[in-house]
Motif scaffolding. Sequence first.
Motif, mmCIF file in Angstrom:
data_model
loop_
_atom_site.group_PDB
_atom_site.id
_atom_site.type_symbol
_atom_site.label_atom_id
_atom_site.label_comp_id
_atom_site.label_asym_id
_atom_site.label_seq_id
_atom_site.Cartn_x
_atom_site.Cartn_y
_atom_site.Cartn_z
ATOM 1 N N MET A 89 54.623 -35.399 5.563
ATOM 2 C CA MET A 89 54.098 -34.035 5.562
ATOM 3 C C MET A 89 53.624 -33.605 4.179
ATOM 4 O O MET A 89 53.288 -32.434 3.968
ATOM 5 N N ILE A 92 51.270 -30.326 2.902
ATOM 6 C CA ILE A 92 51.370 -29.083 3.661
ATOM 7 C C ILE A 92 51.929 -27.977 2.769
ATOM 8 O O ILE A 92 52.732 -28.234 1.861
ATOM 9 N N VAL A 99 50.107 -27.348 12.752
ATOM 10 C CA VAL A 99 50.286 -28.788 12.554
ATOM 11 C C VAL A 99 49.985 -29.521 13.851
ATOM 12 O O VAL A 99 50.388 -29.083 14.938
ATOM 13 N N ASN A 139 59.901 -33.556 10.620
ATOM 14 C CA ASN A 139 58.679 -32.972 10.083
ATOM 15 C C ASN A 139 58.424 -31.560 10.606
ATOM 16 O O ASN A 139 57.814 -30.729 9.922
ATOM 17 N N THR A 140 58.918 -31.285 11.807
ATOM 18 C CA THR A 140 58.765 -29.941 12.367
ATOM 19 C C THR A 140 59.623 -28.941 11.609
ATOM 20 O O THR A 140 59.200 -27.802 11.366
ATOM 21 N N ALA A 143 57.756 -28.160 8.487
ATOM 22 C CA ALA A 143 56.714 -27.173 8.767
ATOM 23 C C ALA A 143 57.319 -25.786 8.950
ATOM 24 O O ALA A 143 56.807 -24.788 8.418
ATOM 25 N N VAL A 148 54.922 -22.641 9.212
ATOM 26 C CA VAL A 148 53.741 -23.188 9.888
ATOM 27 C C VAL A 148 54.131 -23.665 11.291
ATOM 28 O O VAL A 148 55.046 -24.484 11.434
ATOM 29 N N VAL A 150 53.945 -25.717 14.943
ATOM 30 C CA VAL A 150 53.522 -27.055 15.374
ATOM 31 C C VAL A 150 52.895 -26.918 16.751
ATOM 32 O O VAL A 150 53.487 -26.369 17.669
#
Length: 266
Positions: A89, A92, A99, A139-140, A143, A148, A150
Motif C-alpha cells: 500500500m 497511499i 482503493v 491492507n484494508t 487504508a 480511505v 475499499v
Amino acid sequence: MKLFISADIEGCAGLAIPSEAHKNEAVYQAFAKEMTREVLAACEAAKEMGASEIVVKDGHGDASNIDPLQMPDYVKLIRGKSGHPYNMMWGIDESFDGVLYIGYHSPAGNPEFSISHTSTGNSLYIRLNGEYMSEFMLNTYTAASLGVPVLFLSGDEAICRLAKKQVPDMETVATKSGTGGATICEPAKNVLEGIRKGVKQALSKERSACQVKLPDQFTYEVTFKDWKRAYQMSFYPGMEQVDTFTDRLTASRWMDVVTAHCFVVY
C-alpha cells in the motif's frame, strides 16, 4: 476522483501453481502479462467512471511484475519496494477517494486455494483479533487508518467471500476456486470483463458505505512454520512468545501492527 490500486499476482486468472508466481521460472511471464491486463482493465473502467488520477502499486514479489510501458498516461505506477511498512500500500495517503485490489488471494491457513499465504510463506497462519489475517485485511486496515474506503477486489473465491464479510458493500469478482491442490479457473476473458463491470459498479455506488472502522485494540499473532524463527522474532519489541511456534503482539495503534508484520514475517 483519485484512486489507489494495489495489485498482486496469485489471484489473477489462471495462476494455480507456485512456480507460476516466481520470476525465475519460465511460466511466470504469461502471468505477469495477465496481471498487467487485469490492472489495465481496472484502470480503463475507473477512467470511464470519472477517475482523474490513478496510482497503481505493484505488490507482488520485488514489485516489478506489471509492464510499465503498457500503462496509460493517466496512471502512475509504483514499482519496487520502498522499505516502508505499508509495503503493498506504499504510496497511499488521505487524499485518495478509494482503493481497488487486483489479483488478491486467500490467507495463510485457508485450504480453499492451493497457494494461499499471507505476505510470505513463513507462517502457517496469522491471526488478527482472532481471525485469519489476509493481505486484504492487512491492507484494508491500512487504508482505514487513513480514512480511505475499499471499493473493489478481484481474486480467488475464498478471498472474495472474506472481503465481503469485512466490507459487505464492496464489489468483488472471483477469478478461480480451489480444493486441496486443485484450482478451478475462470476463463481469462471472463475475468477481464468481470473486472471492468465490477469496478464500474463499485464506482457508481456511495463510497462511504465501504469505509472500514478500525478496532480500538489489536491482537496480532503469528504461528510460524519454523520454531527457531518464532524464537528469534519473539525479541521484536512488544512481541511475546506464547508457544513454541507462535508470537503475539498487542497494540492500540495500527502502525505498530503493520510495522511489526513487516519485520517479523519477511
